[in-house]
Design a protein around this motif. Sequence first.
Motif, PDB file in Angstrom:
ATOM      1  N   ARG A 177       0.853  -1.028   0.027  1.00  0.00           N
ATOM      2  CA  ARG A 177       0.061  -0.002  -0.132  1.00  0.00           C
ATOM      3  C   ARG A 177       0.850   1.261  -0.192  1.00  0.00           C
ATOM      4  O   ARG A 177       1.574   1.459   0.885  1.00  0.00           O
ATOM      5  CB  ARG A 177      -0.901  -0.001   1.116  1.00  0.00           C
ATOM      6  CG  ARG A 177      -1.878  -1.106   1.467  1.00  0.00           C
ATOM      7  CD  ARG A 177      -2.916  -0.866   0.338  1.00  0.00           C
ATOM      8  NE  ARG A 177      -4.066  -2.062   0.635  1.00  0.00           N
ATOM      9  CZ  ARG A 177      -4.130  -3.262  -0.062  1.00  0.00           C
ATOM     10  NH1 ARG A 177      -3.167  -3.430  -0.762  1.00  0.00           N
ATOM     11  NH2 ARG A 177      -5.147  -4.102   0.290  1.00  0.00           N
ATOM     12  N   VAL A 178       0.407   2.128  -0.799  1.00  0.00           N
ATOM     13  CA  VAL A 178       1.107   3.486  -0.798  1.00  0.00           C
ATOM     14  C   VAL A 178       0.320   4.683  -0.631  1.00  0.00           C
ATOM     15  O   VAL A 178      -0.890   4.470  -1.627  1.00  0.00           O
ATOM     16  CB  VAL A 178       1.837   3.611  -2.244  1.00  0.00           C
ATOM     17  CG1 VAL A 178       2.636   4.926  -2.257  1.00  0.00           C
ATOM     18  CG2 VAL A 178       3.128   2.809  -2.298  1.00  0.00           C
ATOM     19  N   ILE A 179       0.283   5.513   0.287  1.00  0.00           N
ATOM     20  CA  ILE A 179      -0.588   6.575   0.460  1.00  0.00           C
ATOM     21  C   ILE A 179       0.288   7.775   0.294  1.00  0.00           C
ATOM     22  O   ILE A 179       1.121   7.877   1.095  1.00  0.00           O
ATOM     23  CB  ILE A 179      -1.256   6.723   1.763  1.00  0.00           C
ATOM     24  CG1 ILE A 179      -1.877   5.056   1.994  1.00  0.00           C
ATOM     25  CG2 ILE A 179      -2.143   7.674   1.930  1.00  0.00           C
ATOM     26  CD1 ILE A 179      -3.141   5.031   1.161  1.00  0.00           C
ATOM     27  N   ASN A 180      -0.227   8.647  -0.573  1.00  0.00           N
ATOM     28  CA  ASN A 180       0.431   9.839  -0.816  1.00  0.00           C
ATOM     29  C   ASN A 180      -0.233  10.973  -0.216  1.00  0.00           C
ATOM     30  O   ASN A 180      -1.447  11.110  -0.395  1.00  0.00           O
ATOM     31  CB  ASN A 180       0.926  10.187  -2.077  1.00  0.00           C
ATOM     32  CG  ASN A 180       1.722   9.449  -2.916  1.00  0.00           C
ATOM     33  OD1 ASN A 180       2.707   8.916  -2.336  1.00  0.00           O
ATOM     34  ND2 ASN A 180       1.301   8.744  -3.852  1.00  0.00           N
ATOM     35  N   ILE A 181       0.025  11.539   0.698  1.00  0.00           N
ATOM     36  CA  ILE A 181      -0.751  12.856   1.534  1.00  0.00           C
ATOM     37  C   ILE A 181      -0.478  14.068   0.662  1.00  0.00           C
ATOM     38  O   ILE A 181       0.707  14.572   0.727  1.00  0.00           O
ATOM     39  CB  ILE A 181      -0.298  13.241   2.957  1.00  0.00           C
ATOM     40  CG1 ILE A 181      -0.681  11.662   3.853  1.00  0.00           C
ATOM     41  CG2 ILE A 181      -1.181  14.132   3.367  1.00  0.00           C
ATOM     42  CD1 ILE A 181      -0.425  11.962   5.201  1.00  0.00           C
ATOM     43  N   THR A 182      -1.469  14.448  -0.028  1.00  0.00           N
ATOM     44  CA  THR A 182      -1.100  15.752  -0.774  1.00  0.00           C
ATOM     45  C   THR A 182      -1.931  16.793  -0.375  1.00  0.00           C
ATOM     46  O   THR A 182      -1.499  17.286   0.470  1.00  0.00           O
ATOM     47  CB  THR A 182      -1.647  15.423  -2.434  1.00  0.00           C
ATOM     48  OG1 THR A 182      -2.746  14.929  -2.536  1.00  0.00           O
ATOM     49  CG2 THR A 182      -0.717  14.338  -2.816  1.00  0.00           C
ATOM     50  N   LEU A 186       3.368  27.257  -5.044  1.00  0.00           N
ATOM     51  CA  LEU A 186       4.376  26.062  -5.135  1.00  0.00           C
ATOM     52  C   LEU A 186       3.727  24.852  -4.836  1.00  0.00           C
ATOM     53  O   LEU A 186       4.199  23.807  -5.284  1.00  0.00           O
ATOM     54  CB  LEU A 186       5.446  26.534  -3.872  1.00  0.00           C
ATOM     55  CG  LEU A 186       6.275  28.128  -4.188  1.00  0.00           C
ATOM     56  CD1 LEU A 186       7.052  28.324  -3.131  1.00  0.00           C
ATOM     57  CD2 LEU A 186       7.079  27.634  -5.454  1.00  0.00           C
ATOM     58  N   SER A 187       2.857  24.786  -3.693  1.00  0.00           N
ATOM     59  CA  SER A 187       2.425  23.564  -3.447  1.00  0.00           C
ATOM     60  C   SER A 187       1.373  22.984  -4.430  1.00  0.00           C
ATOM     61  O   SER A 187       1.487  21.757  -4.631  1.00  0.00           O
ATOM     62  CB  SER A 187       1.389  23.830  -2.067  1.00  0.00           C
ATOM     63  OG  SER A 187       0.783  22.852  -1.573  1.00  0.00           O
ATOM     64  N   ASN A 188       0.585  23.896  -5.077  1.00  0.00           N
ATOM     65  CA  ASN A 188      -0.316  23.588  -6.213  1.00  0.00           C
ATOM     66  C   ASN A 188       0.486  22.891  -7.335  1.00  0.00           C
ATOM     67  O   ASN A 188       0.316  21.539  -7.810  1.00  0.00           O
ATOM     68  CB  ASN A 188      -0.835  24.704  -6.836  1.00  0.00           C
ATOM     69  CG  ASN A 188      -1.987  25.387  -5.957  1.00  0.00           C
ATOM     70  OD1 ASN A 188      -2.302  24.998  -4.836  1.00  0.00           O
ATOM     71  ND2 ASN A 188      -2.014  26.770  -6.112  1.00  0.00           N
ATOM     72  N   SER A 189       1.622  23.351  -7.579  1.00  0.00           N
ATOM     73  CA  SER A 189       2.648  22.904  -8.552  1.00  0.00           C
ATOM     74  C   SER A 189       3.076  21.531  -8.371  1.00  0.00           C
ATOM     75  O   SER A 189       2.926  20.505  -9.159  1.00  0.00           O
ATOM     76  CB  SER A 189       3.556  23.798  -8.966  1.00  0.00           C
ATOM     77  OG  SER A 189       3.026  25.038  -9.414  1.00  0.00           O
ATOM     78  N   ALA A 190       3.907  21.444  -7.345  1.00  0.00           N
ATOM     79  CA  ALA A 190       4.529  20.332  -6.736  1.00  0.00           C
ATOM     80  C   ALA A 190       3.412  19.183  -6.414  1.00  0.00           C
ATOM     81  O   ALA A 190       3.751  17.927  -7.024  1.00  0.00           O
ATOM     82  CB  ALA A 190       5.471  20.607  -5.626  1.00  0.00           C
ATOM     83  N   ARG A 191       2.554  19.384  -5.904  1.00  0.00           N
ATOM     84  CA  ARG A 191       1.532  18.212  -5.497  1.00  0.00           C
ATOM     85  C   ARG A 191       0.765  17.889  -6.497  1.00  0.00           C
ATOM     86  O   ARG A 191       0.450  16.565  -6.704  1.00  0.00           O
ATOM     87  CB  ARG A 191       0.705  18.579  -4.298  1.00  0.00           C
ATOM     88  CG  ARG A 191       1.499  19.144  -2.995  1.00  0.00           C
ATOM     89  CD  ARG A 191       0.456  19.082  -1.931  1.00  0.00           C
ATOM     90  NE  ARG A 191       0.955  19.796  -0.875  1.00  0.00           N
ATOM     91  CZ  ARG A 191       1.622  19.163   0.300  1.00  0.00           C
ATOM     92  NH1 ARG A 191       1.999  17.946   0.215  1.00  0.00           N
ATOM     93  NH2 ARG A 191       2.221  19.854   1.328  1.00  0.00           N
ATOM     94  N   ALA A 192       0.540  18.635  -7.604  1.00  0.00           N
ATOM     95  CA  ALA A 192      -0.070  18.275  -8.791  1.00  0.00           C
ATOM     96  C   ALA A 192       0.795  17.283  -9.668  1.00  0.00           C
ATOM     97  O   ALA A 192       0.166  16.430 -10.185  1.00  0.00           O
ATOM     98  CB  ALA A 192      -0.364  19.301  -9.797  1.00  0.00           C
ATOM     99  N   GLY A 193       2.046  17.651  -9.602  1.00  0.00           N
ATOM    100  CA  GLY A 193       3.084  16.800 -10.226  1.00  0.00           C
ATOM    101  C   GLY A 193       2.902  15.308  -9.685  1.00  0.00           C
ATOM    102  O   GLY A 193       3.056  14.233 -10.238  1.00  0.00           O
ATOM    103  N   LEU A 194       2.988  15.215  -8.359  1.00  0.00           N
ATOM    104  CA  LEU A 194       3.067  14.083  -7.667  1.00  0.00           C
ATOM    105  C   LEU A 194       1.802  13.246  -8.088  1.00  0.00           C
ATOM    106  O   LEU A 194       1.783  11.980  -8.370  1.00  0.00           O
ATOM    107  CB  LEU A 194       3.253  13.992  -6.253  1.00  0.00           C
ATOM    108  CG  LEU A 194       2.880  12.804  -5.420  1.00  0.00           C
ATOM    109  CD1 LEU A 194       4.110  12.048  -5.748  1.00  0.00           C
ATOM    110  CD2 LEU A 194       3.224  13.254  -3.911  1.00  0.00           C
ATOM    111  N   THR A 195       0.470  13.807  -8.051  1.00  0.00           N
ATOM    112  CA  THR A 195      -0.594  13.249  -8.493  1.00  0.00           C
ATOM    113  C   THR A 195      -0.709  12.680  -9.751  1.00  0.00           C
ATOM    114  O   THR A 195      -1.274  11.619 -10.007  1.00  0.00           O
ATOM    115  CB  THR A 195      -1.811  14.251  -8.230  1.00  0.00           C
ATOM    116  OG1 THR A 195      -1.809  14.812  -6.881  1.00  0.00           O
ATOM    117  CG2 THR A 195      -3.267  13.845  -8.445  1.00  0.00           C
TER     118      THR A 195
END
Length: 259
Positions: A134-139, A152-161
């Motif tokens: 199981r992998v959970i990413n808290i975005t 900054l958060s919008n950009s980086a977390r959208a990339g991870l998503t």
Amino acid sequence: MDLGIKGKRALVCASSKGLGRGCAEALAAAGVNLVLNARGAEALEATAAGIRDTYGVDVVTVAADVATEEGRAALLEAAGDVDILVNNAGGPPPGMWSDWDRDDFIAALDANMLAPIALMKALMPGMIDKGWGRVINITSGSVKAPIPQLGLSNSARAGLTGYAAGTARQVAQFGVNVNNLLPGIHATDRADSLDAGVSKAQGITIEEATAQRQATIPARRYGTKEEFGAMCAFLCSQHAGFIVGQNIVLDGGAINATI
């Protein structure tokens, strides 16, 4: 409900406080042994001691910055073989679109996109070999509805998503489930910091700033780390095997969307 994960081993990042700690405690309550990580050793050890005393599970601690290669190497060496990975990191500071330069974006990407991806790449092969993981990413809720001052958060977390969306579909056949949790405002240090920013910008008290932000949430309150942790533990459970590549919002209804 028995989550069916007693005896599993989980690595939980940024888990000395806030949402990461909520996830760690919920997993410990389900009988999961833990590898806890945070940058501050003192708070991390205090959290670990509390979890050991309360839940009786094995807890290993690694004080390191996972945004750095050295920090990740130390964490992975100590973690060894894990069944569950919870990626988490504090968000970058707020500001205006014109405030940030390349170095600011690189720092945000390192912490909130590239570090989680590196941990996924390092740990998922072992999960695949076992046929379970199981992998959970808290975005953040900002990947669904961007928050103007958190560019900054919008950009980086959208990339991870985006990365997680494709990856989840590739590894699901091996019993490895990747999902994301998108928190809205929860009663954590992060909320305190943002409330303080509103207070300063508008010349109002912290209490007034908090009330103002709570009024924007249909539930009329902030979430709790316990609520958040319970959802994390469920997604890590045996009951969530058919949930793949999803972005689950926990925001008290703040994002006004049909889907």
